[in-house]
Design an enzyme around this catalytic site. Structure first.
Site, PDB file in Angstrom:
ATOM      1  N   TRP B 319     -15.974  36.909 -95.030  1.00 49.61           N
ATOM      2  CA  TRP B 319     -15.320  37.744 -95.983  1.00 49.61           C
ATOM      3  C   TRP B 319     -16.339  38.556 -96.423  1.00 49.61           C
ATOM      4  CZ3 TRP B 319     -16.677  38.385-100.990  1.00 49.61           C
ATOM      5  CH2 TRP B 319     -15.910  39.324-101.802  1.00 49.61           C
ATOM      6  N   HIS B 320     -17.553  38.159 -96.666  1.00 55.45           N
ATOM      7  CA  HIS B 320     -18.734  39.031 -97.282  1.00 55.45           C
ATOM      8  C   HIS B 320     -18.838  40.227 -96.137  1.00 55.45           C
ATOM      9  CE1 HIS B 320     -19.344  35.740 -99.836  1.00 55.45           C
ATOM     10  NE2 HIS B 320     -20.060  36.745-100.691  1.00 55.45           N
ATOM     11  N   GLY B 321     -18.790  39.893 -94.984  1.00 57.06           N
ATOM     12  CA  GLY B 321     -19.093  41.195 -94.062  1.00 57.06           C
ATOM     13  C   GLY B 321     -18.792  40.894 -92.503  1.00 57.06           C
ATOM     14  N   PHE B 469     -18.675  44.747 -99.738  1.00 55.67           N
ATOM     15  CA  PHE B 469     -17.771  43.567 -99.129  1.00 55.67           C
ATOM     16  C   PHE B 469     -16.189  44.018 -99.657  1.00 55.67           C
ATOM     17  CE2 PHE B 469     -21.764  41.206-100.353  1.00 55.67           C
ATOM     18  CZ  PHE B 469     -22.270  41.586 -99.138  1.00 55.67           C
TER      19      PHE B 469
END
Lengths: 578, 469
Positions: B319-321, B469
């Site tokens: 989800w963060h990257g 993000f």
């Protein structure tokens, strides 16, 4: 108008002496207290010889400094074990510097590199160590130097040993480990007291009801008012100005103006010379005094690198509140500086001189809205213009105290400054092809400066520059409209290849059609054309010692001639008339 | 328009003034328009994505409410496909396509597309998904007013970097909006000031240290450099994100809306589960409610639990990257959670467990957890796995040099100040209480904050870390 970052920058021309005032002593005491607190939080230095470039380089980019190298302590007591000293250096402009060390005058070896930093020399023995900060790895441009003397413990006089503060001794005795242990204990107890013991399972939300009546707007506004007052009390008074970094633009400006304000009048006809780095390098007040002594003139130079005409105005307002102090004020005019850079430096430089009432006038000197906003804020909240200086003070309180303590040395150095000995003779420029040929001895910095000086200002730049000079000359003249002080406009030499320049230094180019509140005197356009040759310059903008002598002689000769009482009657609103 | 820019505050003050000068039904539309303007400030083209997601989920919500059985499931799947499809394409296409190309030894240029990541896409997609899933589960009723729904998705304070709000918490606030009480306004102001302090004084100053390290890894070998850089980034990312959230919550409060808590002194976490209760709380809760719990309900058992734990944390990382470093970051945290659970079970009822629960031991747990978090930074901040490996080797002494202590005196002082503020807040909500404090406390506090903001900000505008993000 051109900023100069040469090594032996003149600091304060004239023989002004500065006494420490009682208030300064109190401030100094407060500063020492801050140092004690600061020292408690100083980070432990890296072990051994590993150079440690400082992390503050980015943070303090806006404080332009003179190149420096310091050692703490400079006199190291050596016992059975070698002694140690911490070297701090700063090239001043963010470029990489090379610190070399030589022992007892022997061959130099590279000690550390970086634009700014510190490194410990833990191997000091009974010898003399010369640490030199060079601009280049070839060791051609020396920026600063410091000598460390390793002395035997037995030879240290009781007086000398008293000079080493207990904190320094504690620090040198590996107190950093003690400090680290204290930090860990503090951390332990901080976390210990933060917890009630049991794990938290939820976190309370912000309050939504209040047991008492709240005054949101009132408190916020009062907070803002008190904040503005606190800022005023600290930054609009001498309280902070007296501890500004002496090497920063703001600090130098504050010291210059303070010293000149406190200087006792010589009783002679005093001539004040203001200007940027070109005048700072070009004009020697000491030499001028000798040349003009027969005419009863005393010269004072407050020329300061990177300053501009609006700053000179504020400086004049500060040092000459009655507008009658000087017989004449010499103001240079012309082209040739990095406009954007000048704009960025202008705010912190002017900060010590600004008043609340300047918020609109000073702001009008800037073209971009973001700069105008910063300039406006700097007048109202002066602290905002001195952020870098405040951070630097907190980061290096001891260094600051030391540099304030050695202020008088800089002043003496400024007065004794004779100009740079090197020249750029051998450099040639072909205006048809634009090709420049450099002699091999020139450094990259010199070459870049020469290239920069050959770039003609754009139409819009010229217009803005002329508009700025007209605007502020008008203000200066208005200020001196009822004063006997003569205002003398001097065209600045355009550079080593000025003869090829398309820009005109004629008075009319800058000031034609301008209504003058006072007659002015201007030196003829071509007065300094003879100086526009490489042998008189050490880079693209600044004259060297030879050029300095010539420039000073010419200025003094012209001034003596023009300021004779018989000639005063010829002052006219249009100088071309006489 | 960053929260730490002058532009934003001009925008916010105009919006605030206009909002309170008109009735709420008009003000709501005005806020929605302002939110779209705020979003389009970055790139007007991406408004299409947010509008698509809004329109689709609005209609699907209404249809879901009345549907049942297979049709209901199908509608949910449509919502998931649309939302995750947009997110997947814009955020993960290049990552997966690139990885596949590497696996199949195909040239990267044949599969990689020039895609710009729309700002805030992960945040509003999760907000939108929470709505359709809640309606599907029957936990909330579908919203019939399109403006309300669009407002929930696009409300500008949370649009770019959260906190991740949920329909069932927020839509009722729109429907029952009331002028905020004085204490709420006061609390909002305190939050905004605290957020600005966190961002432009703390985060941006720690950023100088971390950027120095991560900007030139090769130039900073050694364990001291690695730990300095990673600890600095751990502090930076916390102050950065938490500062953003505080400003977002403060702005929302001034407009009469409440956002959930997103950070609760994560640096004082004692163990991995505690960390995830304190760090990015809205994301942790979202994943727990919409992913972990449904997975756990499907298959019980210790192995399934551990597997789900790792899976969820890998997804947190992703989800963060879109990078393998984030995948490893998530997996690392999954392993930490799993290890803690195993350790907890193994030592339950033993003397060790008793000792560890003692208050005297808490600081050691906190320190250990913080160091574990700092290690994870090697994955989070590094651009490549090679960089991560270099940092980890440095941290654990494999460079065989000491390196440099990168913190300056100022950043060390900041560290201690932040620690004491965190401790004061943890113990007795020191910062929250400022909103209720009498003038003699509040005014000096304001003065201190204003002076700090005046004298100690990092003047170069540093973007918020979580914007990417």
């Amino acid at each position: 108008m051109t900023d100069n970052f040469s090594t032996n920058r003149p600091f304060l021309c004239g023989e002004a002496s500065i006494e420490t005032s009682p208030r300064s002593k109190i401030l100094y005491g407060l500063l020492l207290l801050a140092i004690c607190v600061g020292a408690c939080f100083a980070p432990p230095s890296a072990k051994g010889e590993i150079a440690q470039p400082s992390g503050t380089a980015n943070a303090t980019d806006h404080v332009k400094r003179a190149p420096s190298i310091n050692a703490t302590p400079e006199r190291v007591t050596v016992g059975v074990e070698p002694g140690r000293s911490e070297i701090r250096w700063d090239t001043g402009d963010g470029s990489v510097g090379f610190v070399y060390v030589s022992t007892n005058g022997e061959k130099r070896t590279l000690f550390a590199t970086g634009p700014t930093g510190r490194a410990t020399a833990p191997w000091i023995k009974r010898a003399s160590y010369l640490f030199e900060l060079y601009r280049d790895v070839e060791q051609r441009t020396l920026l600063a130097a410091v000598t460390i003397s390793g002395v035997s413990a037995l030879k240290v006089s009781p007086k000398a040993s008293l000079k080493v503060s207990p904190l320094t001794t504690l620090w040198q005795n590996n107190a950093q480990w003690l400090l680290a242990a204290v930090a860990l204990v503090v951390l332990y107890f901080a976390v210990y007291f933060s917890t009630p013991g049991e794990m938290r399972t939820g976190f309370p939300a912000e309050p939504s009801t209040s047991p008492r009546q709240l005054h949101v707007v009132r408190n916020l506004l009062l907070g803002l008012v008190v904040f503005a007052c606190v800022d005023g009390a600290i930054f609009h008074t001498e309280l902070y100005t007296s501890i500004l970094a002496p090497d920063s633009f703001a600090g130098r400006m504050a010291i210059l103006t303070r010293a000149e304000k406190e200087r006792v009048s010589s009783g002679l006809k005093e001539v004040l010379v203001v200007g940027d780095s070109r005048v700072a390098e070009g004009f020697s007040a000491t030499a001028a005094d000798k040349l003009g002594s027969e005419g009863g003139f005393k010269f004072v130079s407050l020329a300061e690198p990177a300053s501009s005409i609006d700053i000179w105005y504020y400086m004049l307002r500060e040092i000459d509140p009655t507008a009658r102090r000087y017989s004449a004020i010499v103001i240079p005019y012309g082209y040739g500086y990095n406009r954007r850079r000048g704009q960025l430096l202008k705010i912190p430089m002017a900060a010590p001189l600004l008043r609340y009432s300047d918020c609109f006038d000073f702001t009008s000197s800037f073209e971009e809205w973001s700069d105008r906003f910063r300039a406006f804020t700097a007048c109202i909240l002066r602290g905002s213009a001195l952020q870098s200086d405040v951070i630097d003070l907190f980061e290096h309180p001891a260094v600051r105290a030391e540099s304030i303590r050695s202020e008088h040395k800089r002043i003496l150095a400024r007065a004794a400054y004779k100009g740079r000995a090197d020249d750029i003779a051998g450099t040639s420029y072909d205006p048809n092809t634009g090709q420049i040929t450099f002699p091999s001895r020139l450094t990259e910095t010199q070459r870049e400066a020469i290239k920069g000086s050959l770039q003609e200002p754009s139409q819009s730049e010229s217009e803005q520059l002329i508009a700025l000079q007209r605007q502020w000359i008008r203000r200066i003249l208005k200020r001196y409209s009822n004063s006997p002080t003569a205002i003398v406009l001097v065209p600045t030499p355009r550079g080593p290849f000025g003869r090829f320049s398309r820009t005109s230094m004629a008075y009319q180019t800058f000031f034609s059609g301008m209504t003058m509140d006072k007659p002015i005197l201007s030196l003829p356009e071509h007065t300094f054309d003879f100086l526009e040759a490489p042998e008189y310059y050490f880079d693209g903008y600044h004259v060297n010692a030879k050029g300095r002598q010539k420039f000073t002689e010419t200025v003094v000769a012209e001034l003596v001639k023009q300021l004779k009482p018989a000639n005063s009657a010829h002052f006219a609103s249009d100088p071309e008339q006489f | 328009m960053l929260f730490n820019s002058f532009q934003y505050w001009i925008f916010f003050l105009i919006v605030l003034a206009l909002f309170y000068s008109v009735p709420f039904r008009v003000g709501k539309v005005l806020l929605l328009c302002a939110s779209y303007v705020f979003y389009m400030w970055w790139d007007p083209r991406f408004i299409v994505l947010i509008l698509t997601s809004t329109i689709v989920d609005y209609w699907l919500g209404i249809l879901l409410e009345s549907a049942s059985g297979r049709r209901k499931k199908l509608l949910l799947v449509v919502s998931l496909v649309v939302n995750l499809g947009i997110l997947g394409f814009f955020k993960y296409y290049n990552f997966f396509a690139g990885s596949l190309a590497t696996l199949l030894h195909l040239p990267q240029s044949s599969v990689i597309l020039q895609i710009i990541l729309p700002v805030g896409i992960s945040f509003y997609t999760f907000a939108s998904l929470s709505y359709t899933i809640d309606v599907y589960w029957g936990k909330m009723k579908a919203v019939r007013n399109f403006i309300d729904y669009a407002f929930f998705i696009a409300f500008f304070p949370h649009l770019i970097a959260g906190p991740i709000i949920r329909g069932r918490q927020f839509i009722s606030q729109i429907q029952n909006w009331r002028r905020p009480a004085t204490v709420v306004v006061q609390s909002g102001i305190v939050l905004i000031l605290s957020g600005l302090l966190k961002k432009i004084v703390f985060a941006d100053r720690f950023a100088i240290v971390s950027d120095k390290y991560f900007g030139d890894l090769g130039g900073h070998p050694g364990w001291l450099s690695a730990w300095s850089g990673c600890v600095a980034f751990a502090l930076q990312v916390f102050f950065d994100f938490s500062g953003y959230t505080d400003i977002a919550r403060g702005c929302a409060k001034l407009l009469g809306f409440e956002f959930p808590l997103n950070f609760a002194r994560p640096a004082l976490s004692r163990n991995p589960p505690d960390l995830w209760q304190r760090w990015h709380i809205t994301l942790s809760l979202w994943l727990r409610d919409y992913l972990f719990m449904p997975l756990s309900r499907r298959r019980r058992g210790r192995f399934a639990l551990y597997r789900n734990l790792i899976l969820v944390m890998v997804l947190v990382g992703l989800w963060h990257g879109a990078n393998w470093t984030f995948v490893l970051w998530g997996a690392y945290h999954g392993v930490l959670l799993l290890s803690h659970r195993v350790f907890d079970r193994a030592t339950a009822g033993t003397l060790l467990s008793e000792v560890m629960r003692k208050r005297l031991f808490v600081p050691f747990s906190v320190a250990l957890m913080f160091l574990c978090y700092a290690v994870s930074v090697a994955f989070f901040r590094a651009s490549t796995l090679q960089d991560s490996a270099f940092i980890l080797r440095g941290m654990f002494g494999f460079h065989h040099v000491t390196g440099n202590f990168l913190f300056t005196t100022g950043t060390v002082v900041l560290f201690f100040i932040s620690l004491f503020l965190a401790v004061a807040q943890e113990r007795n909500q020191f910062i929250d209480r400022l909103a209720l404090a009498p003038a003699r406390v509040q005014i000096p506090a304001y003065v201190c904050v204003f002076l700090t903001l005046e004298l100690f900000p990092v003047t170069d505008q540093v973007p918020f870390v979580y914007f990417q993000f």
